[in-house]
Design a protein around this motif. Sequence first.
Motif, PDB file in Angstrom:
ATOM      1  N   GLY A 138     -67.577  56.430  11.078  1.00 39.24           N
ATOM      2  CA  GLY A 138     -66.934  57.515  10.349  1.00 39.24           C
ATOM      3  C   GLY A 138     -65.423  57.441  10.522  1.00 39.24           C
ATOM      4  O   GLY A 138     -64.800  56.407  10.263  1.00 39.24           O
ATOM      5  N   GLN A 139     -64.832  58.535  10.988  1.00 42.43           N
ATOM      6  CA  GLN A 139     -63.387  58.569  11.216  1.00 42.43           C
ATOM      7  C   GLN A 139     -63.051  58.296  12.684  1.00 42.43           C
ATOM      8  O   GLN A 139     -62.039  58.765  13.188  1.00 42.43           O
ATOM      9  N   GLN A 140     -63.917  57.536  13.341  1.00 43.64           N
ATOM     10  CA  GLN A 140     -63.669  57.132  14.713  1.00 43.64           C
ATOM     11  C   GLN A 140     -63.816  55.634  14.856  1.00 43.64           C
ATOM     12  O   GLN A 140     -64.561  54.985  14.110  1.00 43.64           O
ATOM     13  N   THR A 164     -58.622  50.744   5.203  1.00 41.15           N
ATOM     14  CA  THR A 164     -59.864  50.120   5.668  1.00 41.15           C
ATOM     15  C   THR A 164     -59.553  48.743   6.223  1.00 41.15           C
ATOM     16  O   THR A 164     -58.892  47.926   5.588  1.00 41.15           O
ATOM     17  N   PRO A 213     -59.744  58.405  17.428  1.00 37.70           N
ATOM     18  CA  PRO A 213     -59.723  58.901  16.048  1.00 37.70           C
ATOM     19  C   PRO A 213     -58.972  57.945  15.141  1.00 37.70           C
ATOM     20  O   PRO A 213     -57.957  57.346  15.525  1.00 37.70           O
ATOM     21  N   ILE A 214     -59.487  57.810  13.924  1.00 41.40           N
ATOM     22  CA  ILE A 214     -58.827  57.000  12.896  1.00 41.40           C
ATOM     23  C   ILE A 214     -58.145  57.954  11.922  1.00 41.40           C
ATOM     24  O   ILE A 214     -58.811  58.821  11.342  1.00 41.40           O
ATOM     25  N   PRO A 215     -56.835  57.856  11.737  1.00 35.24           N
ATOM     26  CA  PRO A 215     -56.155  58.749  10.787  1.00 35.24           C
ATOM     27  C   PRO A 215     -56.744  58.616   9.388  1.00 35.24           C
ATOM     28  O   PRO A 215     -57.209  57.550   8.984  1.00 35.24           O
ATOM     29  N   LEU A 216     -56.727  59.718   8.647  1.00 35.25           N
ATOM     30  CA  LEU A 216     -57.308  59.720   7.307  1.00 35.25           C
ATOM     31  C   LEU A 216     -56.606  58.753   6.371  1.00 35.25           C
ATOM     32  O   LEU A 216     -57.215  58.216   5.461  1.00 35.25           O
ATOM     33  N   ASN A 217     -55.306  58.522   6.595  1.00 32.66           N
ATOM     34  CA  ASN A 217     -54.548  57.651   5.709  1.00 32.66           C
ATOM     35  C   ASN A 217     -54.563  56.205   6.150  1.00 32.66           C
ATOM     36  O   ASN A 217     -53.877  55.365   5.589  1.00 32.66           O
ATOM     37  N   GLU A 227     -56.866  47.586  13.050  1.00 33.64           N
ATOM     38  CA  GLU A 227     -56.735  48.992  12.654  1.00 33.64           C
ATOM     39  C   GLU A 227     -55.297  49.440  12.892  1.00 33.64           C
ATOM     40  O   GLU A 227     -54.967  49.966  13.950  1.00 33.64           O
ATOM     41  N   ARG A 247     -66.234  50.708  13.418  1.00 30.50           N
ATOM     42  CA  ARG A 247     -65.977  52.021  12.832  1.00 30.50           C
ATOM     43  C   ARG A 247     -67.240  52.882  12.885  1.00 30.50           C
ATOM     44  O   ARG A 247     -68.353  52.389  12.677  1.00 30.50           O
TER      45      ARG A 247
END
Length: 363
Positions: free
Chosen positions: A295-297, A358, A351-355, A256, A293
């Motif tokens: 979601g966004q975490q 994958t 948190p995983i940044p939106l940008n 990631e 993963r």
Amino acid sequence: MSAPTPLRRWLATDWSQWFYPGPRRVFSADEMTRAGNQPWPRGIDHYVYVNLILVLAVTTPFHRQFVWVWPAGLILGWMALAVARWLWRMPTTRRLNLACYVVGFSVGVGGVLCVKLGGREEIQAQLPLVLAIMTAVLSAWWLLTLFRAQQIEARLRELAEQEAALRLQTRLATAQIQPHFLFNTLASLQHWVDTGDARAAPLLRDFTAYLRATLPMFERELQPLNDEIEMVRRYLAIMRARLGARLEFDIDVPAEPGVLLPPGLVLTLVENAIAHGVEPQLRGGRIGIAARRDGQQLVLTVSDDGPGLAPGWTEGVGLSNTRRRLLQALPAATLTLTDDAPGCVATLTLPIPLNASTASLHT
């Protein structure tokens, strides 16, 4: 050196504030984004309108032009508040003086027009009130601009102090990453070199790679998860060389590149797992590091198969410092410890940044 005379003090005085008053600092767009997001206090609107209505009620109860004085007064009050909000969004000397000079010019032009239209007596009668109101409005704008500028400056100082404290905590935490581990590793390496043990060369390679991955931590507030896992991998390789068959480990963490965390955080959890879940047992134990993963975490776990949490267990200084560093750097992240029967599991959510792209499921 003699004290300055009153004349010298007078000459040294900055008289620009008499003609161009206001805060001297101009905030950049980045500074306003970081520290200028306080909302407009709605209580100011209520205060202004209540006092404006009271003034109109006292000064114009039997005014022959009552019909238009009240609407005009309320409209002017709304305009004054609109300018105040404009100054609140960007409190600069330029904006303040532009508003003041526009008001002064408008009042002057309006007075001249009223005189030309035959309202000289009315202007003379109302001039003191008009000047008093104008002075009050301009003074209020000036005080509001100064207050707002000081508020933003104070917030910027607070943020700078928090960042400095976080950097200091990061450096202290990285400097405290079990120094006995370094000395014990060097002692083992020296012994194996002296005895010609074949394990010396692999240990030296892993130890060198570990130091190469660890040293940049002292200069970072956050580092990529991939770098953290590589450092943990080298650390576990060193510990397995020292503990032999007593230590087994497995790492299954997705790549990631967009995920960041305070340096040494996962390493601290792994060290605690070895210290409390592996080393106390004669048979040794197993350390598992996995992530997935949600979601966004990214949910990362560090588990061991040791005795688990002791009855009445309380959080120690090391874990408390780790949790504080995590929350200061990433307020959305969490860290929990739970029994796993057998063993203990430390769960870290990042948190995983939106940008972020994958990632694959395996490193």
